[in-house]
Design a protein around this motif. Structure first.
Motif, short mmCIF file in Angstrom:
data_model
loop_
_atom_site.label_atom_id
_atom_site.label_comp_id
_atom_site.label_asym_id
_atom_site.label_seq_id
_atom_site.Cartn_x
_atom_site.Cartn_y
_atom_site.Cartn_z
N ASN A 17 0.85 -1.18 0.00
CA ASN A 17 0.00 0.00 0.00
C ASN A 17 0.89 1.24 0.00
OD1 ASN A 17 -3.05 -0.65 0.26
ND2 ASN A 17 -2.10 -2.12 1.67
N SER A 18 0.37 2.37 0.43
CA SER A 18 1.15 3.61 0.48
C SER A 18 1.11 4.20 1.89
CB SER A 18 0.60 4.62 -0.54
OG SER A 18 0.69 4.11 -1.85
N LEU A 19 1.13 3.35 2.88
CA LEU A 19 1.09 3.80 4.26
C LEU A 19 2.42 4.43 4.65
CD1 LEU A 19 -0.67 0.63 5.67
CD2 LEU A 19 -1.72 2.82 5.13
N SER A 20 2.37 5.40 5.54
CA SER A 20 3.59 6.15 5.88
C SER A 20 3.66 6.36 7.38
CB SER A 20 3.59 7.48 5.14
OG SER A 20 2.44 8.24 5.49
N GLY A 21 4.72 7.09 7.78
CA GLY A 21 4.90 7.41 9.18
C GLY A 21 5.81 6.44 9.90
N LEU A 22 5.95 6.67 11.20
CA LEU A 22 6.77 5.80 12.04
C LEU A 22 5.99 4.55 12.42
CD1 LEU A 22 8.24 8.52 14.46
CD2 LEU A 22 9.31 7.56 12.41
N LEU A 23 6.72 3.49 12.72
CA LEU A 23 6.08 2.23 13.10
C LEU A 23 5.71 2.28 14.58
CD1 LEU A 23 5.29 -0.62 12.23
CD2 LEU A 23 7.58 -1.39 12.88
N PRO A 24 4.41 2.23 14.92
CA PRO A 24 4.02 2.33 16.33
C PRO A 24 4.37 1.05 17.10
CG PRO A 24 2.11 1.96 14.94
CD PRO A 24 3.27 2.15 14.02
N THR A 25 4.85 1.22 18.32
CA THR A 25 5.22 0.08 19.16
C THR A 25 4.02 -0.80 19.46
OG1 THR A 25 6.94 1.43 20.16
CG2 THR A 25 6.29 -0.56 21.35
N ALA A 26 2.86 -0.19 19.68
CA ALA A 26 1.68 -0.95 20.06
C ALA A 26 1.27 -1.95 18.98
CB ALA A 26 0.52 -0.01 20.37
N LEU A 27 1.58 -1.66 17.73
CA LEU A 27 1.17 -2.55 16.65
C LEU A 27 1.89 -3.89 16.72
CD1 LEU A 27 -0.71 -2.43 14.19
CD2 LEU A 27 1.24 -1.77 12.82
N VAL A 28 3.17 -3.86 17.08
CA VAL A 28 3.94 -5.10 17.18
C VAL A 28 3.69 -5.81 18.50
CG1 VAL A 28 6.29 -6.06 17.12
CG2 VAL A 28 5.71 -4.12 15.68
N ASN A 29 3.38 -5.05 19.52
CA ASN A 29 3.25 -5.61 20.86
C ASN A 29 1.82 -6.03 21.22
OD1 ASN A 29 5.94 -5.45 21.51
ND2 ASN A 29 5.80 -3.35 22.27
N MET A 30 0.94 -6.13 20.23
CA MET A 30 -0.39 -6.69 20.51
C MET A 30 -0.22 -8.12 21.01
SD MET A 30 -2.47 -5.24 17.18
CE MET A 30 -3.97 -6.13 17.63
N SER A 31 -0.81 -8.42 22.13
CA SER A 31 -0.56 -9.71 22.77
C SER A 31 -1.02 -10.89 21.93
CB SER A 31 -1.26 -9.75 24.14
OG SER A 31 -2.66 -9.54 23.98
N SER A 32 -1.99 -10.66 21.02
CA SER A 32 -2.54 -11.78 20.25
C SER A 32 -1.91 -11.91 18.86
CB SER A 32 -4.05 -11.59 20.10
OG SER A 32 -4.34 -10.37 19.42
N ILE A 33 -1.18 -10.91 18.40
CA ILE A 33 -0.73 -10.89 17.01
C ILE A 33 0.30 -11.98 16.76
CG2 ILE A 33 1.18 -9.25 17.28
CD1 ILE A 33 -1.39 -9.06 14.49
N LYS A 34 0.10 -12.73 15.68
CA LYS A 34 1.01 -13.80 15.29
C LYS A 34 1.65 -13.53 13.93
CE LYS A 34 -1.60 -17.39 17.76
NZ LYS A 34 -2.37 -18.66 17.62
#
Length: 1009
Positions: A136-153
């Motif tokens: 896609n064309s998403l931008s910005g910094l990578l948020p910590t919360a996105l990687v640290n979701m407890s359920s994300i695999k």
């Protein structure tokens, strides 16, 4: 759509109401209606769906489970999966999705979603297990919360425009993460130290970013013992790879190519028994290969090309029985190929080019029945070509410059159908070209040049239907050129130089509609030059010198507008040159040695092979027009014509002088208008800067380095390092200093910007500098960071050890050797590639604005690196300071249209500057030189010498020997680039293509395959 917008505005209230009802035990409102349906509809309302893929999403439905691309859990009736891959959706990912409380899988890949993905703007369901936002064309910094979701695999954010460094705490709670891909973004800096906490990670892909430093394999990556795929390719990682890789017992894919890793390969790499793909190419690895590699029985792909490996070619290579792809090219391997290489029954790709291998090509290589591509060029093999190889279904054979003897094998029916490229050039092959060569129906590239074939031109060449390149130079061929050589119409390059071909050039040559290079020089061709050549509209280079061609040059050839270089010297040609195209600017070397070509550049008689013109009665002409002439009035005399010629010349001279005066007046008026520009413009900009809300995340007075997690604390005041002793240059935008950073001795260049007119908002300055920092190319100076205070702005860039081209060309010490032609051409080609990258890889294009030798820096190998590109982005406006300094410090480089079009800067201005740079490098002279009585403009000087046939007299003799067949086309290219009309100048991409053709046509053509 209005109802959707209403739903979007009402959603917060509805969600609050639903929550209150749930707390009070009210179950009268269906959960699907309040959550899943409304959430999806609000999500849809933020999108543009050009193909109406989401037409089934109806606001009147009580449940979304029947909607396209939506899957529900049959037990709960709640949405569990949403897959919208490749639907061409546009817009932002709104907050509607956060209400899908049971959503497990979300895939929005291969669309056109844009915007920031910060936590505030991207709200996701709490129980998400798989998230795919790739392509896609998403931008910005990578948020910590996105990687640290407890359920994300599963998390795939590849091929977007995410930028900045990764926060060190990014992986604090990634205990469930099994796959992570951040490939194809603009991320930079070192890897977070918390990465080893992702203990169950199976796949990690960080390729195609700007990550740097050493990934700390020993204590970091090697501890991820469940890893199966590790991809760090195409970054800027450096340092050695220590022992310990054997800890990754489950590793199947290891991709480290395109970095700066150095030292030996870990000796225990062969203790990873499941490795199936290893690519460590394009690094700086050294030493011999570890013997443990022979244990990798599952390895199918193995590439270590373009490193600095040494030692004998491994004799155990036959043990890697599963290999399908093997590339050891561009290293320093020695020794011979073992017979055991024939045991690689699955091998389809073999490249060992550019090593130091010796001995015969093993006959056993023909046992590799699956071979499709074999590349052994640039080694020291001996003996003949094993005939068994030509019985395989090969698509490419590259055996050039190997010292092979014997004859060309005839080939088999299997090869006839498969072969696309055959390169046997620069050997000592003898004998006839096999008649079977005409049966290669899919052959696109045939190069048999520089052999001793002593064969006739095979008539079967006309059978080729897809041939693009035919190179038979210097192969002792005789006979005539087949008339049907271009029946296919696909031939782009035809090179038959240096043979003993005779007879005429066939008239059918006009069927070569795709031809852009035709070289038939140094043969015994006779007869007329065919008029049909005028049909070759794509032709750029025509070489017919040293033949027995006679008659006049067809005037029709003047229609070939794309011609860049022509040589017809040393034939028996007579008569006038064609009007138009490149013929009017040919120099003496391209015309000399003929019987009677009419040109002021040549001495001797001018022979016209045409009857005398019929002289008509001028009175009869006047009578037809109804005019009258006195009987005693004679036709115009020679003296009259001479006076008319002089008057026309005078008119041209006066017109040119008038244009120059007008240009000077316009520039002066522009300067005056710039001085009178209302002061409220600057005041308004400063007011906007000071009154706008600031995040406070950027620190004034702090040195920011893009490849470091934090600023070096020991530099509290970078300006204290800037002293006269460290100053190395000065330009329009500021002064440059050479500064060591840190105890490691890292040296950088720091440019202290002029304070006048520079952006005065820290956030704006940071944004623009980071944009410039993303412009990465081998021929661009890398921007490393910056320092900002309201009183001082500094840019930190890499340091070029060999200084500027200006110092090497015009400020050279007597003890320093002058630049050779090889280095000058390298500098020109690299500079062209860098400018082409700026012009064609960014939208809008990045214009350099100030091409000149002082802005071309040189590394230790004389590779050019363009500096100061796009610094005009840091200006609030292009005012008098920039205009006046631009014209004063870049005399001769300024495109003429800048004086006539209110300073409209575009790519063609850079092309003009590059053309002047060519002339300066070839001649060694400055673009404008002042004498006692005159001023010499280099572009005009070279153009006049070219017209007079004396252009070789302006070449810088200090560079020693030089190839005329390269220097002269380069000079002509310079004159095209400096055309007064911008539309007549080529693009920089075309300049790169032309220069590659000038240097060596064949390898350039290979890039298209």
């Amino acid at each position: 759509m209005a109802s959707l917008r209403l739903l979007q505005h009402m959603l917060p209230s509805i969600l609050i109401l639903a929550s209150l009802q749930a707390c009070m035990g009210d179950t009268t409102v269906p959960a699907q209606l309040n959550n899943d349906v409304l959430g999806l509809l609000v999500f849809k309302s933020d999108l543009h769906d050009p193909s109406s893929y989401l037409a089934s999403w109806n606001e009147d439905d009580d449940s979304p489970c029947s909607w396209d691309f939506v899957q529900c859990n049959p037990a709960t009736g709640r949405v569990s999966q949403l897959s919208l891959e490749g639907l061409g959706l546009l817009g932002r990912i709104g907050k509607g999705l956060q209400n899908l409380q049971h959503l497990k899988v979300l895939s929005l890949s291969n669309n056109n979603f844009s915007g920031d993905i910060s936590t505030e703007k991207l709200a996701l369901p709490p129980n998400l297990e798989s998230l795919n936002l790739s392509r896609n064309s998403l931008s910005g910094l990578l948020p910590t919360a996105l990687v640290n979701m407890s359920s994300i695999k599963f998390l795939d954010l590849s091929e977007n425009s995410l930028s900045g460094p990764l926060p060190d705490n990014l992986f604090d709670n990634c205990f469930s993460l099994r796959y992570l891909s951040l490939s194809g973004n603009l991320l930079q800096g070192p890897l977070p130290s918390t990465l080893p906490r992702c203990s169950v990670l199976n796949g990690l892909n960080l390729s195609n970013n700007h990550f740097s430093g050493n990934p700390d394999f020993a204590s970091g990556i090697w501890s991820l013992k469940r890893l199966r795929t590790l991809d760090f390719s195409n970054n800027a990682f450096s340092g050695s790879a220590p022992q310990g890789i054997s800890a990754l017992h489950n590793l199947k894919v290891l991709l480290l190519q395109g970095n700066d890793f150095s030292g030996p390969v870990p000796a225990d790499i062969g203790l990873c028994p499941h490795l199936g793909r290893v690519d460590i190419s394009y690094n700086l690895f050294t030493g011999a290969l570890p013997d443990s590699l022979q244990r990798l029985n599952s390895l199918t792909f193995f590439s270590l090309s373009d490193n600095m490996f040494t030692g004998d070619f491994p004799q155990w290579i036959g043990n890697m029985s599963s290999l399908k792809y093997l590339d050891f090219s561009n290293n320093g391997f020695t020794g011979s190929l073992p017979a055991s290489i024939g045991d690689l029954k699955s091998l389809s790709y073999l490249s060992l080019s550019n090593n130091k291998l010796v001995g015969a090509i093993p006959l056993s290589l023909a046992y590799c029945n699956a071979l499709s591509v074999i590349r052994l060029s640039d080694n020291s093999f001996s003996g003949s070509i094993p005939e068994g190889l030509f019985d395989l279904g090969l698509e490419e054979i590259h055996f050039s410059q190997m010292g092979l003897t014997g004859s060309i094998p005839p080939g088999s029916s299997r090869l006839f159908e498969s072969l696309k490229m055959l390169d046997l050039s620069r050997n000592n092959l003898k004998g006839n070209i096999p008649a079977e060569v005409g049966l290669f129906s899919n052959l696109r590239y045939l190069n048999l040049s520089w052999n001793n074939l002593q064969s006739r031109m095979p008539p079967e060449l006309g059978f080729f239907q897809n041939l693009t390149v035919l190179d038979l130079r210097n192969s002792a061929l005789f006979g005539s050129i087949p008339g049907d050589i271009c029946d296919s119409g696909s031939l782009g390059i035809l090179q038959l130089d240096g043979n003993s071909l005779n007879g005429p050039i066939p008239n059918e040559i006009g069927n070569c509609s795709s031809l852009y290079l035709m070289s038939l020089s140094h043969n015994n061709l006779s007869g007329l030059i065919p008029k049909s050549i005028s049909k070759l509209n794509k032709l750029k280079i025509l070489k017919l010198e040293y033949n027995e061609l006679s008659g006049e040059i067809p005037q029709e050839l003047g229609r070939l507008e794309n011609l860049l270089a022509v040589n017809i010297s040393y034939n028996r040609l007579v008569g006038r040159l064609p009007v138009g195209s490149v013929f009017q600017s040919l120099d003496q070397t391209a015309l000399q040695g003929n019987l009677g070509i009419c040109s002021p550049l040549l001495k001797g008689p001018c022979t016209m092979n045409v009857p005398k013109p019929l002289v008509l009665d001028p009175n009869a002409y006047n009578n037809q027009m109804g005019g009258h002439r006195h009987r005693d009035e004679s036709p115009m005399s020679t003296t009259d014509r001479h006076h008319m010629f002089l008057s026309i010349s005078a008119i041209v001279a006066i017109s040119a002088a008038t244009l120059i005066v007008v240009g000077v007046i316009i520039i002066s008026l522009l300067n005056v208008s710039a001085r009178r520009r209302p002061a409220f413009v600057e005041t308004a900009l400063e007011s906007m800067c000071s009154s706008s809300s600031r995040s406070g995340s950027l620190a004034s007075g702090k040195l920011i380095l893009f490849d470091s997690r934090s600023s070096p604390e020991w530099i509290s005041s970078p300006e204290s390092l800037l002293n006269k002793a460290s100053e190395i240059g000065e330009g329009v935008f500021g002064t440059v200093y050479k500064i060591p950073l840190g105890v490691q001795g890292r040296v950088v260049a720091i440019k202290k910007l002029v304070t006048s007119n520079i952006i005065q908002c820290l956030e704006d300055f940071d944004r623009e500098v980071r944009i410039l920092g993303k412009a990465r190319h081998p021929n661009l100076i890398a921007l490393k960071g910056y320092y900002w205070t309201p009183q001082m702005q500094l840019l930190v860039t890499e340091f070029a050890t060999n200084g500027s081209l200006q110092s090497k060309l015009h400020e050279r010490l007597p003890s320093t050797p002058p630049l050779s032609w090889a280095n000058r051409f390298k500098i020109l080609l690299g500079t062209a590639k860098g400018l082409a990258h700026l012009h064609h890889s960014y939208r809008p294009p990045i214009i350099h604005y100030n091409i000149k030798p002082s802005n071309i820096l040189l590394d230790e190998n004389y590779n050019p690196k363009i500096s100061d590109f796009a610094l005009v982005r840091l200006l609030t406006k292009i005012d008098q300071h920039v205009v006046s300094n631009r014209f004063q410090t870049a005399l001769g480089y300024v495109a003429p249209e800048l004086a006539c079009q209110s300073l409209r800067v575009n790519e063609k201005c850079d092309v003009y500057g590059f053309g002047v740079l060519i002339l300066e490098l070839v001649t060694g002279r400055r673009p404008v030189e002042y004498g006692e009585d005159n001023v010499v403009i280099l572009t005009d000087h070279v153009r006049v010498l070219l017209e007079q046939g004396n252009v070789l007299g302006c070449i810088d003799l200090s560079m020693g020997e030089y190839p005329e067949d390269e220097v002269l086309p380069v000079l002509k290219l310079a004159l095209v680039c400096t055309s007064q009309i911008p539309s007549c100048r080529p693009t920089m991409a075309e300049v790169v293509q032309i220069m590659q053709i000038i240097k060596t046509p064949i390898p350039h053509t290979l890039e298209a395959f």
